[in-house]
Scaffold this motif. Structure first.
Motif, PDB file in Angstrom:
ATOM      1  N   THR B 118       0.854  -1.198   0.000  1.00  0.00           N
ATOM      2  CA  THR B 118       0.000   0.000   0.000  1.00  0.00           C
ATOM      3  C   THR B 118       0.887   1.244   0.000  1.00  0.00           C
ATOM      4  OG1 THR B 118      -1.719  -1.154   1.223  1.00  0.00           O
ATOM      5  CG2 THR B 118      -1.793   1.241   1.284  1.00  0.00           C
ATOM      6  N   ILE B 220      -7.967  -4.770  -3.469  1.00  0.00           N
ATOM      7  CA  ILE B 220      -8.336  -3.589  -2.664  1.00  0.00           C
ATOM      8  C   ILE B 220      -7.304  -2.473  -2.862  1.00  0.00           C
ATOM      9  CG2 ILE B 220      -8.501  -2.741  -0.270  1.00  0.00           C
ATOM     10  CD1 ILE B 220      -9.738  -5.470   0.451  1.00  0.00           C
ATOM     11  N   ILE B 224      -8.659   0.877  -4.813  1.00  0.00           N
ATOM     12  CA  ILE B 224      -8.821   2.109  -4.020  1.00  0.00           C
ATOM     13  C   ILE B 224      -7.785   3.154  -4.430  1.00  0.00           C
ATOM     14  CG2 ILE B 224      -8.697   3.092  -1.674  1.00  0.00           C
ATOM     15  CD1 ILE B 224      -9.986   0.576  -0.637  1.00  0.00           C
ATOM     16  N   THR B 250      -7.045   2.449   2.136  1.00  0.00           N
ATOM     17  CA  THR B 250      -6.637   1.083   1.790  1.00  0.00           C
ATOM     18  C   THR B 250      -6.324   0.289   3.050  1.00  0.00           C
ATOM     19  OG1 THR B 250      -5.682   1.982  -0.227  1.00  0.00           O
ATOM     20  CG2 THR B 250      -5.089  -0.260   0.318  1.00  0.00           C
ATOM     21  N   PHE B 253      -9.521  -0.673   4.771  1.00  0.00           N
ATOM     22  CA  PHE B 253     -10.234  -1.731   4.031  1.00  0.00           C
ATOM     23  C   PHE B 253      -9.508  -3.073   4.131  1.00  0.00           C
ATOM     24  CE2 PHE B 253     -12.930   1.525   2.339  1.00  0.00           C
ATOM     25  CZ  PHE B 253     -14.094   0.854   1.999  1.00  0.00           C
ATOM     26  N   ILE B 254      -8.175  -3.038   4.164  1.00  0.00           N
ATOM     27  CA  ILE B 254      -7.417  -4.299   4.303  1.00  0.00           C
ATOM     28  C   ILE B 254      -7.732  -4.927   5.657  1.00  0.00           C
ATOM     29  CG2 ILE B 254      -5.077  -5.205   4.693  1.00  0.00           C
ATOM     30  CD1 ILE B 254      -4.111  -3.544   2.369  1.00  0.00           C
ATOM     31  N   ALA B 257     -11.254  -6.284   5.588  1.00  0.00           N
ATOM     32  CA  ALA B 257     -11.318  -7.502   4.762  1.00  0.00           C
ATOM     33  C   ALA B 257     -10.651  -8.658   5.491  1.00  0.00           C
ATOM     34  CB  ALA B 257     -10.632  -7.251   3.426  1.00  0.00           C
TER      35      ALA B 257
END
Lengths: 249, 270
Positions: B118, B220, B224, B250, B253-254, B257
């Protein structure tokens, strides 16, 4: 060639185009003038299908583009070339790759034919020697000319110039104005539409001028008609004075 | 009965503001769902941009290998030290390979690789696309009838999904090498015992769990990062803001998830 019939567009409560009717002739250079915020860019975005009118119809080449789907608009845009205000060249590509981009995307030409066409337009815009350079190595005038070469390479039917001389020094301005005329003279079928504030350039280079005011056409006609008009709005725009009937926001 | 002629009710200002913000978030979520749908649609459209795909694979993969090797080894070594310290209390130093192996395969490697990529690749994607956006290059693409999602987003998403799980595999391997180094050098674990416990405890399914997670994380990261870049505005300041936002979003969201995948795997699949 391009007709706006009662086109209205508002953003929230701000009406930008108010039942606009205009007519852009084929194969001519048309300047669209007006002070900032009068809807020049919105007009060009409607022509390109980037915006849809709230009301009214836009007819290009006999087709009503107002109801085109996204995919149809993308196909339709292939008939356009556009020179952006800051050229909008792709930083990561050389001049040659920038010019080849539209051909690689939309044609099935051989590599040799593509190169030959790219060289042809680079010659036309006076830049055959800088093919291997990157945009960051170019002067502002050179960037504009590369932008023009990229816009011309796929032989568009309509060429749009978005404020091509704004913020340029007088010499670059004159060079670009000359190029607009040269391109218009060379490509007889090409319809050129120039969005500008530059009245001097409009009078010197265009066949047709449209002035927008409050979302409508204030005056449309030849440079001579503009020179001789008594319309107070156009006269004030000519004189560049704040005092007059024109409203400022 | 007397009723007021006109009934009026004013919603308090803070509630109005909260409702406005909620509506905006719902709208953004809706747009993001349309964006994801557009990615899937454009993935199957011609032309297939293999040159950009390979460029992106090289950029994400080759140029991230060093940081993955360094971080993987360091993570394995530090984790080995911590776990080894605990296992020494129970005279079970031999378990160090197996225990850390499972943790690395199922959780540490995908999460750490996701975080690293990321910062390393996702932020670069956002910055590159954001600069193109604020310099009108994305508009120029649109004006030439080229779909920005097809040209800019799809190759990056595909490249990420191809190369990031591979980098995660490298992280797992080099992490185990780190644990091994500490186990043998610091805790004097027998090499044979280390391997035996590692092979007995870490199953291929654990490795697959980690790689599966990384595949989702890679989508993702790319989706993103590209989306935030495409939404950038306001010049240089906008590019900086977009990059920061992309990294923060990110990472969130990681983590989300990761929780969801772990929950599904633990509750339903295992």
């Amino acid at each position: 060639m391009i007709y706006f019939q009662g086109v209205s567009k508002a953003f929230g409560s701000h009406v930008v185009l108010d039942e606009l009717d205009l007519d852009i002739p084929k194969g001519k250079i048309t300047f669209i003038l007006g002070k900032s915020g009068e809807g020049k860019s919105v007009t060009i975005k409607h022509i390109m299908g980037l915006l849809k009118p709230d009301k009214g119809r836009i007819i290009v080449d006999g087709f009503d583009i107002s109801d085109y789907s996204k995919d149809e608009v993308r196909l339709y845009r292939r008939k356009f070339g556009m020179l952006f205000q800051h050229a909008a060249l792709f930083d990561s590509m050389t001049v040659l790759d920038n010019v080849l981009f539209p051909l690689r995307e939309h044609t099935v030409m051989s590599k040799k034919s593509m190169l030959s066409r790219a060289n042809e337009v680079l010659e036309q815009t006076g830049l055959p020697h800088i093919k291997r350079k990157f945009p960051s190595e170019l002067s502002t005038g050179e960037k504009k000319r590369v932008g023009l070469a990229r816009a011309l390479v796929a032989k568009p039917k309509i060429l749009l110039y978005d404020e091509p001389t704004t913020g340029m020094d007088p010499l670059v301005c004159e060079m670009i104005d000359k190029l607009i005329v040269e391109v218009g003279n060379t490509e007889k079928e090409l319809t050129s539409i120039v969005i500008s504030h530059d009245l001097k350039a409009a009078l010197a280079t265009s066949h047709n001028i449209i002035m927008l005011y409050k979302g409508k056409v204030a005056l449309s006609g030849s440079p001579d008609e503009f020179r001789s008009t008594k319309d107070p709005i156009v006269r004030q725009f000519f004189s560049g004075k704040i005092e007059g009937p024109m409203e400022f926001f | 009965m007397n009723l007021p002629a006109k009934f009026s009710f004013e919603i308090p200002e803070p509630i109005l503001a909260w409702m406005g913000s909620a509506v905006k978030r719902v709208e953004l979520s809706g747009r993001f769902i349309f964006y994801l749908r557009e990615i899937f649609q454009q993935m199957f459209r011609r032309p297939f941009r293999q040159k950009i795909l390979f460029q992106q694979i090289e950029f994400i993969g080759n140029q991230s290998v060093f940081i993955i090797l360094l971080t993987g080894f360091a993570t394995g070594a530090v984790f080995g030290l911590q776990i080894g310290g605990v296992f020494t209390v129970f005279n079970a130093e031999g378990m160090i390979g197996g225990a850390t192996g499972i943790a690395l395969a199922t959780e540490l490697a995908p999460l750490m690789t996701g975080f690293l990529l990321t910062g390393r690749a996702g932020s670069a994607m956002t910055a590159e696309i954001a600069i193109m956006k604020v310099n009108e290059q994305v508009d120029a693409m649109e004006a030439m009838g080229v779909h920005p999602i097809h040209y800019l987003v799809v190759p990056r998403v595909l490249a990420s999904m191809i190369i990031m799980p591979f980098l995660c595999g490298i992280f797992m391997f080099i992490g185990v090498v780190g644990v091994y180094s500490i186990g043998v050098a610091v805790f004097h674990v027998d090499e044979g015992v280390f391997y035996e416990k590692l092979i007995n405890l870490v199953k291929p399914a654990d490795i697959m769990t980690g790689l599966r997670k990384m595949l989702i994380f890679s989508f993702i990261i790319a989706a993103i990062s590209c989306r935030t870049g495409l939404a950038a505005s306001k010049g240089a300041e906008g590019v900086g803001l977009a990059t920061t936002n992309a990294v923060v979003r990110t990472l969130i969201f990681i983590l989300l998830a990761d929780f969801v995948i772990s929950y599904i795997e633990v509750r339903w699949l295992s």
